[in-house]
Design a protein around this motif. Structure first.
Motif, mmCIF file in Angstrom:
data_model
loop_
_atom_site.group_PDB
_atom_site.id
_atom_site.type_symbol
_atom_site.label_atom_id
_atom_site.label_comp_id
_atom_site.label_asym_id
_atom_site.label_seq_id
_atom_site.Cartn_x
_atom_site.Cartn_y
_atom_site.Cartn_z
ATOM 1 N N LYS A 147 0.930 -1.228 0.047
ATOM 2 C CA LYS A 147 0.240 -0.116 -0.085
ATOM 3 C C LYS A 147 0.917 1.224 -0.228
ATOM 4 C CE LYS A 147 -4.006 -0.061 1.921
ATOM 5 N NZ LYS A 147 -5.067 0.014 2.584
ATOM 6 N N VAL A 148 0.666 2.183 -1.005
ATOM 7 C CA VAL A 148 1.492 3.371 -1.021
ATOM 8 C C VAL A 148 0.721 4.555 -0.398
ATOM 9 C CG1 VAL A 148 2.326 5.041 -2.722
ATOM 10 C CG2 VAL A 148 2.003 2.701 -3.176
ATOM 11 N N VAL A 149 1.378 4.999 0.642
ATOM 12 C CA VAL A 149 0.809 6.272 1.596
ATOM 13 C C VAL A 149 1.826 7.302 1.459
ATOM 14 C CG1 VAL A 149 -0.169 6.763 3.949
ATOM 15 C CG2 VAL A 149 -0.169 4.352 3.029
ATOM 16 N N HIS A 150 0.876 8.488 1.284
ATOM 17 C CA HIS A 150 1.879 9.686 1.060
ATOM 18 C C HIS A 150 1.316 10.465 2.099
ATOM 19 C CE1 HIS A 150 3.264 9.713 -3.247
ATOM 20 N NE2 HIS A 150 3.292 8.447 -2.786
ATOM 21 N N PHE A 151 2.277 11.272 2.926
ATOM 22 C CA PHE A 151 1.921 12.284 3.922
ATOM 23 C C PHE A 151 2.468 13.543 3.457
ATOM 24 C CE2 PHE A 151 2.278 7.998 6.127
ATOM 25 C CZ PHE A 151 1.391 8.355 7.182
ATOM 26 N N ILE A 152 1.637 14.683 3.516
ATOM 27 C CA ILE A 152 1.929 16.127 3.182
ATOM 28 C C ILE A 152 1.808 16.744 4.185
ATOM 29 C CG2 ILE A 152 1.038 17.820 2.033
ATOM 30 C CD1 ILE A 152 -0.098 16.038 -0.394
ATOM 31 N N VAL A 153 2.847 17.264 4.887
ATOM 32 C CA VAL A 153 3.049 17.808 6.157
ATOM 33 C C VAL A 153 3.232 19.222 6.052
ATOM 34 C CG1 VAL A 153 4.417 17.853 8.299
ATOM 35 C CG2 VAL A 153 4.288 15.623 6.672
ATOM 36 N N ASN A 154 2.425 19.983 6.871
ATOM 37 C CA ASN A 154 2.811 21.462 7.095
ATOM 38 C C ASN A 154 3.634 21.604 8.297
ATOM 39 O OD1 ASN A 154 2.512 24.062 7.539
ATOM 40 N ND2 ASN A 154 0.253 24.478 7.876
ATOM 41 N N PRO A 155 5.047 21.926 7.844
ATOM 42 C CA PRO A 155 5.957 22.026 8.850
ATOM 43 C C PRO A 155 5.703 23.333 9.921
ATOM 44 C CG PRO A 155 6.743 23.088 6.563
ATOM 45 C CD PRO A 155 5.332 22.374 6.646
ATOM 46 N N ILE A 156 4.948 24.124 9.706
ATOM 47 C CA ILE A 156 4.634 25.373 10.721
ATOM 48 C C ILE A 156 3.764 24.793 11.735
ATOM 49 C CG2 ILE A 156 3.764 27.571 10.733
ATOM 50 C CD1 ILE A 156 4.476 28.188 7.873
ATOM 51 N N ALA A 157 2.722 23.813 11.361
ATOM 52 C CA ALA A 157 1.919 23.390 12.385
ATOM 53 C C ALA A 157 2.608 22.251 13.161
ATOM 54 C CB ALA A 157 0.735 22.518 11.535
ATOM 55 N N GLY A 158 2.060 21.943 14.537
ATOM 56 C CA GLY A 158 2.216 21.072 15.136
ATOM 57 C C GLY A 158 3.707 21.277 16.063
ATOM 58 N N LYS A 159 3.672 22.484 16.378
ATOM 59 C CA LYS A 159 4.889 23.010 17.203
ATOM 60 C C LYS A 159 4.924 21.994 18.736
ATOM 61 C CE LYS A 159 6.769 25.994 14.372
ATOM 62 N NZ LYS A 159 8.211 25.575 13.797
ATOM 63 N N GLY A 160 5.684 21.595 19.166
ATOM 64 C CA GLY A 160 5.950 20.747 20.290
ATOM 65 C C GLY A 160 5.708 19.253 20.195
ATOM 66 N N LYS A 161 5.462 18.890 18.793
ATOM 67 C CA LYS A 161 5.065 17.639 18.595
ATOM 68 C C LYS A 161 6.133 16.889 17.596
ATOM 69 C CE LYS A 161 0.121 18.069 18.901
ATOM 70 N NZ LYS A 161 -1.284 17.725 18.342
ATOM 71 N N PRO A 162 6.255 15.527 17.579
ATOM 72 C CA PRO A 162 7.382 15.143 16.867
ATOM 73 C C PRO A 162 7.350 15.314 15.500
ATOM 74 C CG PRO A 162 6.388 13.436 18.277
ATOM 75 C CD PRO A 162 5.660 14.630 18.479
ATOM 76 N N VAL A 163 8.579 15.697 14.738
ATOM 77 C CA VAL A 163 8.506 15.738 13.327
ATOM 78 C C VAL A 163 8.034 14.734 12.640
ATOM 79 C CG1 VAL A 163 10.052 16.806 11.529
ATOM 80 C CG2 VAL A 163 10.413 17.667 13.711
ATOM 81 N N ILE A 164 7.067 14.926 11.563
ATOM 82 C CA ILE A 164 6.710 13.669 10.999
ATOM 83 C C ILE A 164 7.597 13.547 9.760
ATOM 84 C CG2 ILE A 164 4.900 12.861 9.603
ATOM 85 C CD1 ILE A 164 2.919 14.353 11.460
ATOM 86 N N THR A 165 8.414 12.587 9.854
ATOM 87 C CA THR A 165 9.517 12.173 8.619
ATOM 88 C C THR A 165 9.375 10.840 8.298
ATOM 89 O OG1 THR A 165 11.030 11.761 10.186
ATOM 90 C CG2 THR A 165 11.263 13.901 9.565
ATOM 91 N N THR A 166 9.961 10.421 7.091
ATOM 92 C CA THR A 166 10.117 8.847 6.847
ATOM 93 C C THR A 166 10.315 8.103 8.034
ATOM 94 O OG1 THR A 166 10.115 9.504 4.483
ATOM 95 C CG2 THR A 166 10.700 7.217 5.192
ATOM 96 N N LYS A 167 11.331 8.512 8.515
ATOM 97 C CA LYS A 167 11.984 7.721 9.780
ATOM 98 C C LYS A 167 11.106 7.620 10.958
ATOM 99 C CE LYS A 167 16.125 7.636 12.709
ATOM 100 N NZ LYS A 167 17.424 8.493 13.117
ATOM 101 N N TYR A 168 10.455 8.800 11.387
ATOM 102 C CA TYR A 168 9.632 8.677 12.500
ATOM 103 C C TYR A 168 8.186 7.794 12.055
ATOM 104 C CZ TYR A 168 5.875 10.234 15.532
ATOM 105 O OH TYR A 168 4.835 10.241 16.604
ATOM 106 N N LEU A 169 7.813 7.644 10.764
ATOM 107 C CA LEU A 169 6.723 7.001 10.605
ATOM 108 C C LEU A 169 7.118 5.605 10.403
ATOM 109 C CD1 LEU A 169 5.319 9.401 7.913
ATOM 110 C CD2 LEU A 169 4.316 8.783 9.999
#
Length: 296
Positions: free
Chosen positions: A2-24
């Motif tokens: 299954k191909v899943v794409h994550f589109i991340v607004n880097p300005i949002a979510g201050k204080g939360k883990p950075v959503i990267t390929t490694k994190y996911l």
């Protein structure tokens, strides 16, 4: 796979883990999922990235941000079989709350892996889609002021709201046509909502449902400052309909025409983002169950 794409607004979510390929990678097994992460860089970029992901045959496209980011991504998925995932790391998160998607990252990601989908209605105003709400008058002014502030958080939204009270003045008249009736207003604000929440757990349309083929319209006519304070109190306790300036209807189609404006542009807000169009006539309609969303 299954191909899943994550589109991340880097300005949002201050204080939360950075959503990267490694994190996911700790959540999605490599044998089962192909994960792609894209970061938006400017307003409108998330839409461009979502269109790109569609061409790349993503099965799920996940919007990671607030209602504005979700709007850009979801606008590309209307009338498609590609599912929208939501990781709510924005400020208001009105649509996510209405869908009962948790604010907790682990739990939001679990919903994406669970792959349970629902079909929801889509609002449309002229050529723009909205999934939570659109607003005119004072609501558009507040969002305009909000976007000028550095950070998107509740305290700044409250600041923008308070700044807008003394500066907002309008003599415009609006003709609203819905359910076979026509009525004129000189409104303080107009809200057209597909959800039962604006964000920040604030609701002006508690009866709204995401899949009933209707949106809810709330119109408040012009108020003096004292009446405005009284109305805010009534909203907090859920009895705003007690003021005679309050108008409420539920419909699948409506037309709003603006009279008395010398400006070429008509300002409004869509899902918490300020916009404008060059028409004095807004055609609103509900597209019934035209968006597939991953939800509990």
């Amino acid at each position: 796979m299954k191909v899943v794409h994550f589109i991340v607004n880097p300005i949002a979510g201050k204080g939360k883990p950075v959503i990267t390929t490694k994190y996911l990678s700790q959540y999605f097994e490599k044998k089962e999922y192909a994960i792609v992460v894209k970061h938006s860089r400017y307003k409108g970029h998330a839409k461009f990235l979502a269109e790109q992901s569609l061409r790349e045959k993503a099965a799920i496209i996940v919007a990671c941000g607030g209602d504005g980011t979700i709007n850009e991504v979801a606008s590309c998925l209307v009338h498609t079989r590609t599912a929208l995932g939501i990781i709510p790391i924005g400020s208001g998160n009105g649509l996510a709350r209405n869908l009962n998607i948790p604010m907790n990252l682990d739990k939001a990601i679990a919903i994406i892996k669970n792959n349970k989908t629902v079909a929801i209605d889509v609002g449309k105003v002229n050529d723009d889609y909205f999934f939570s709400n659109m607003g005119m008058g004072f609501l558009a002014k507040t969002i305009s002021n909000f976007e000028r502030l550095e950070k998107r958080r509740f305290t700044n939204y409250l600041k923008a709201f308070l700044l807008s009270i003394p500066s907002y003045k309008s003599n415009l008249k609006y003709r609203v046509r819905c359910n076979g009736r026509e009525k004129w207003f000189q409104p303080f604000f107009i809200l057209v909502s597909n959800t039962n929440e604006l964000g920040y757990n604030v609701s002006l349309t508690k009866r709204a449902l995401l899949d009933d083929g209707l949106f809810d319209i709330v119109i408040i006519d012009q108020l003096n400052p004292l009446k405005l304070i009284y109305l805010l109190f009534l909203f907090l306790i859920g009895t705003e309909n007690k003021v005679r300036e309050h108008y409420y209807c539920r419909t699948g189609k409506a037309v709003i025409e603006i009279k008395g404006s010398n400006s070429k542009n008509t300002p409004y807000q869509i899902d918490g983002e300020f916009k404008s169009c060059d028409s004095k006539r807004l055609q609103l309609e509900i597209l019934v169950k035209r968006l597939i969303v991953l939800a509990p």
